[in-house]
Design a protein around this motif. Structure first.
Motif, PDB file in Angstrom:
ATOM      1  N   ILE A   1       0.818  -1.202   0.000  1.00  0.00           N
ATOM      2  CA  ILE A   1       0.000   0.000   0.000  1.00  0.00           C
ATOM      3  C   ILE A   1       0.854   1.255   0.000  1.00  0.00           C
ATOM      4  N   PRO A   2       1.296   1.703  -1.170  1.00  0.00           N
ATOM      5  CA  PRO A   2       1.984   2.990  -1.205  1.00  0.00           C
ATOM      6  C   PRO A   2       1.001   4.103  -0.865  1.00  0.00           C
ATOM      7  N   ASP A   3       1.481   5.188  -0.266  1.00  0.00           N
ATOM      8  CA  ASP A   3       0.571   6.192   0.296  1.00  0.00           C
ATOM      9  C   ASP A   3       0.351   7.386  -0.623  1.00  0.00           C
ATOM     10  N   ASN A   4       0.208   8.542  -0.036  1.00  0.00           N
ATOM     11  CA  ASN A   4      -0.067   9.711  -0.878  1.00  0.00           C
ATOM     12  C   ASN A   4       1.211  10.414  -1.311  1.00  0.00           C
ATOM     13  N   LYS A   5       2.092   9.623  -1.911  1.00  0.00           N
ATOM     14  CA  LYS A   5       3.304  10.153  -2.511  1.00  0.00           C
ATOM     15  C   LYS A   5       3.113  10.138  -4.027  1.00  0.00           C
ATOM     16  N   PRO A   6       3.962  10.879  -4.756  1.00  0.00           N
ATOM     17  CA  PRO A   6       3.866  10.832  -6.211  1.00  0.00           C
ATOM     18  C   PRO A   6       3.996   9.394  -6.706  1.00  0.00           C
ATOM     19  N   THR A   7       3.310   9.077  -7.769  1.00  0.00           N
ATOM     20  CA  THR A   7       3.276   7.709  -8.276  1.00  0.00           C
ATOM     21  C   THR A   7       4.676   7.116  -8.451  1.00  0.00           C
ATOM     22  N   ARG A   8       5.573   7.940  -9.015  1.00  0.00           N
ATOM     23  CA  ARG A   8       6.908   7.399  -9.304  1.00  0.00           C
ATOM     24  C   ARG A   8       7.644   7.026  -8.025  1.00  0.00           C
ATOM     25  N   ILE A   9       7.306   7.698  -6.916  1.00  0.00           N
ATOM     26  CA  ILE A   9       7.919   7.351  -5.630  1.00  0.00           C
ATOM     27  C   ILE A   9       7.181   6.174  -5.003  1.00  0.00           C
ATOM     28  N   ALA A  10       5.856   6.260  -5.064  1.00  0.00           N
ATOM     29  CA  ALA A  10       5.019   5.246  -4.418  1.00  0.00           C
ATOM     30  C   ALA A  10       5.342   3.845  -4.939  1.00  0.00           C
ATOM     31  N   LEU A  11       5.576   3.748  -6.235  1.00  0.00           N
ATOM     32  CA  LEU A  11       5.843   2.432  -6.819  1.00  0.00           C
ATOM     33  C   LEU A  11       7.144   1.835  -6.309  1.00  0.00           C
ATOM     34  N   THR A  12       8.089   2.696  -5.915  1.00  0.00           N
ATOM     35  CA  THR A  12       9.370   2.163  -5.450  1.00  0.00           C
ATOM     36  C   THR A  12       9.241   1.508  -4.082  1.00  0.00           C
ATOM     37  N   TYR A  13       8.058   1.629  -3.463  1.00  0.00           N
ATOM     38  CA  TYR A  13       7.850   0.940  -2.183  1.00  0.00           C
ATOM     39  C   TYR A  13       7.709  -0.563  -2.378  1.00  0.00           C
ATOM     40  N   LEU A  14       7.520  -0.965  -3.613  1.00  0.00           N
ATOM     41  CA  LEU A  14       7.467  -2.397  -3.908  1.00  0.00           C
ATOM     42  C   LEU A  14       8.890  -2.935  -3.960  1.00  0.00           C
ATOM     43  N   PHE A  15       9.110  -4.094  -3.374  1.00  0.00           N
ATOM     44  CA  PHE A  15      10.426  -4.725  -3.410  1.00  0.00           C
ATOM     45  C   PHE A  15      10.694  -5.182  -4.841  1.00  0.00           C
TER      46      PHE A  15
END
Lengths: 95, 127
Positions: B9-23
């Protein structure tokens, strides 16, 4: 940096020739070699090498998984005989 | 909160940042994904609609190795090195650095917290 693909893998020619010879005769006998930097190619699978580690020759039986590695990776050059435990006095007493 | 690839569950960050939360997804892959799906990299992750989320999930499924699958693959690669008993496998087994770093000092990431050895004097004292 990894080796240029243009050159292909480095295979020690003399060792390779010996393997070819054995393959032709369908024989498997240990091959003594100093060529630690020689890449293991599929033809080597099933052969036993005696790879020099600077002091002696260690047995290396090549399996399919080892293809792409170097012969030297399987012949360790260092020996570690665990640290001594206890204090100096204890060691002296147990001697 | 958008859910991608199971429970991620990436949060309210920009999409390009949020996706990097995935391993397994870093800045590069994240940018690639935005590019391919024509997403606005700056849009917040919560602004993604259902279709876009589905598209991302589909792309991750087909093109990328992430999360558990990637972790398992890494473990397998290490297990292979151990099994063929090569030098690198040996270093993994002993928990020492694998790529030829020094171990007289440092290497604490691999070796763990410092274990003080009684009677071992200063560096000068060890010959």
């Amino acid at each position: 940096m990894s080796r240029s693909l243009k050159k292909g893998p480095y295979v020690d020619f003399k060792t390779y020739r010996k393997v070819e010879k054995l393959n032709q005769m369908d024989k498997h006998e240990p091959i003594k070699t100093w060529a630690r930097s020689c890449t293991i190619v599929p033809e080597f699978v099933g052969h036993t090498f005696l790879v020099h580690n600077g002091r002696s020759f260690l047995n290396v039986f090549v399996t399919e998984d080892m293809v792409g590695h170097k012969l030297g990776e399987f012949s360790l050059t260092r020996q570690f005989r665990s640290h001594t435990t206890g204090t100096k006095a204890q060691r002296a007493a147990s001697r | 909160m958008p859910r991608i690839a199971g429970s991620e569950i990436p949060d309210n960050k920009p999409t390009r940042i949020a996706l990097t939360y995935l391993f397994g997804i870093g800045p590069k892959f994240s940018a690639d994904i935005c590019e391919e799906l024509k997403l606005d990299p700056q849009a917040r992750a919560k602004e993604l609609n259902e279709d876009q989320l589905a598209a991302i999930a589909g792309l991750l499924e087909s093109k990328y190795i992430i999360e558990g699958t990637l972790r398992r693959q890494i473990q397998q690669d290490i297990a292979r090195l151990r099994d063929i008993r090569c030098y690198r496998g040996d270093r993994h087994r002993r928990g020492l650095p694998v790529r030829g770093q020094r171990t007289q000092t440092n290497a604490r990431t691999r070796k763990g917290r410092k274990k003080t050895v009684a009677g071992k004097k200063s560096v000068k004292g060890m010959k």
